[in-house]
Design an enzyme around this catalytic site. Structure first.
Site, PDB file in Angstrom:
ATOM      1  CG  ASP A   1     -21.524 -12.405  49.600  1.00 53.87           C
ATOM      2  OD1 ASP A   1     -21.119 -11.253  49.836  1.00 53.87           O
ATOM      3  OD2 ASP A   1     -20.774 -13.396  49.620  1.00 53.87           O
TER       4      ASP A   1
ATOM      5  CD1 TRP B   1     -16.703 -22.503  30.467  1.00 49.90           C
ATOM      6  CD2 TRP B   1     -15.932 -22.565  32.568  1.00 49.90           C
ATOM      7  NE1 TRP B   1     -15.622 -21.669  30.535  1.00 49.90           N
ATOM      8  CE2 TRP B   1     -15.134 -21.672  31.814  1.00 49.90           C
ATOM      9  CE3 TRP B   1     -15.632 -22.769  33.917  1.00 49.90           C
ATOM     10  CZ2 TRP B   1     -14.047 -20.985  32.364  1.00 49.90           C
ATOM     11  CZ3 TRP B   1     -14.563 -22.084  34.474  1.00 49.90           C
ATOM     12  CH2 TRP B   1     -13.787 -21.205  33.704  1.00 49.90           C
TER      13      TRP B   1
END
Length: 284
Positions: free
Chosen positions: A192, A90
């Site tokens: 991307d 995280w």
């Protein structure tokens, strides 16, 4: 069994650590994202997709690990991966600052400079939900034409998102790519790199996530950033250019590289993306 409890149990199977709390994370266009707090005090992000295409998360994990070899902590570590999910640390979100943008530009330079033996370099992957061919080609122009532009032009045309006239404009360009873009060795690309895949961490580190990794021309990643915007973009580009100077005229060539993401968007979403791609191709 609720989705959250099923997610927690799946994470415990893969990580071997009990999950003590879960919370949904907003923002994912394709996958479901969940924040998991572990009993050891750490938190992780778990991405799930059901059903997921064969090798979907394996391709993302492979790309992240390949990028991390060169970019270090600018790419999150893969903690676990399986057919149905991917688990990453995280990252607490932070604010975008000019200094962090400059550091990001230098990290991107290191990534690109790491290079690869050939254009393509990795097994086939995905761009969004769409298959992404990465078979090697001897030149960047051939790779970009046959693995990036033409497959998505055909798909967009088949789905009615590009007219025959627009397709003809793009097709007239692809044979000239190697003449229009300076030859450089294969660069290691995120693939991307739009704003949504750049995560500004609370710890001051900017990370690249959700790659469509491959080896290509380094201007392609920069073109993606320019197409969809980035906080303090010019600061990042200046730092990049200081670290590894770009070939004169690179700004005028960005539109060539932007054909790929525009055609992908045309194939996925329709709208005016096909017309934008044709208009860009017509400039060259």
């Amino acid at each position: 069994m609720t989705r959250q409890s099923a997610t927690a149990r799946r994470a415990e199977e893969l990580l071997g650590v009990p999950v003590v709390a879960t919370a949904p994370v907003a923002g994912g266009d394709i996958c479901t994202a969940t924040r998991l707090k572990l009993s050891d005090g750490h938190s992780v992000l778990m991405k799930t997709l059901s059903p997921s295409p064969a090798g979907f998360f394996a391709a993302e994990a492979r790309g992240l690990r390949w990028l991390a070899e060169a970019a270090g902590d600018a790419v999150p570590e893969v903690l676990a991966v399986d057919q149905d999910c991917l688990i990453l640390p995280w990252i607490e979100p932070g604010k975008a600052t000019p200094d962090e943008a400059a550091a990001f530009g230098r990290a991107l330079s290191r990534l690109h400079t790491a290079g690869a033996d050939e254009f393509g370099a990795l097994p086939d992957g995905y761009i969004g939900r769409l298959p992404l061919p990465n078979a090697a080609a001897p030149t960047w122009g051939e790779f970009f034409a046959t693995r990036r532009v033409l497959p998505y032009l055909k798909l967009a045309r088949d789905r009615g998102a590009v007219t025959a006239q627009q397709a003809a404009v793009v097709e007239s360009l692809v044979g000239r790519l190697d003449d229009l873009v300076p030859q450089e060795p294969p660069a290691r690309l995120h693939g991307d790199l739009w704003n949504g895949n750049v995560l500004w961490g609370h710890d001051g580190v900017v990370r690249m996530i959700d790659p469509a990794a491959h080896a290509g021309h380094r201007e392609t990643d920069l073109a993606m950033l320019a197409l969809f915007g980035l906080p303090h973009l010019q600061r990042a580009l200046d730092a990049y250019d200081d670290a590894t100077p770009l070939v004169v005229g690179w700004e005028e060539r960005l539109g060539l590289h932007q054909l790929f993401p525009l055609l992908v968007h045309a194939a996925m979403f329709g709208g005016g993306y096909g017309a934008r791609a044709a208009a860009l191709a017509g400039r060259y």
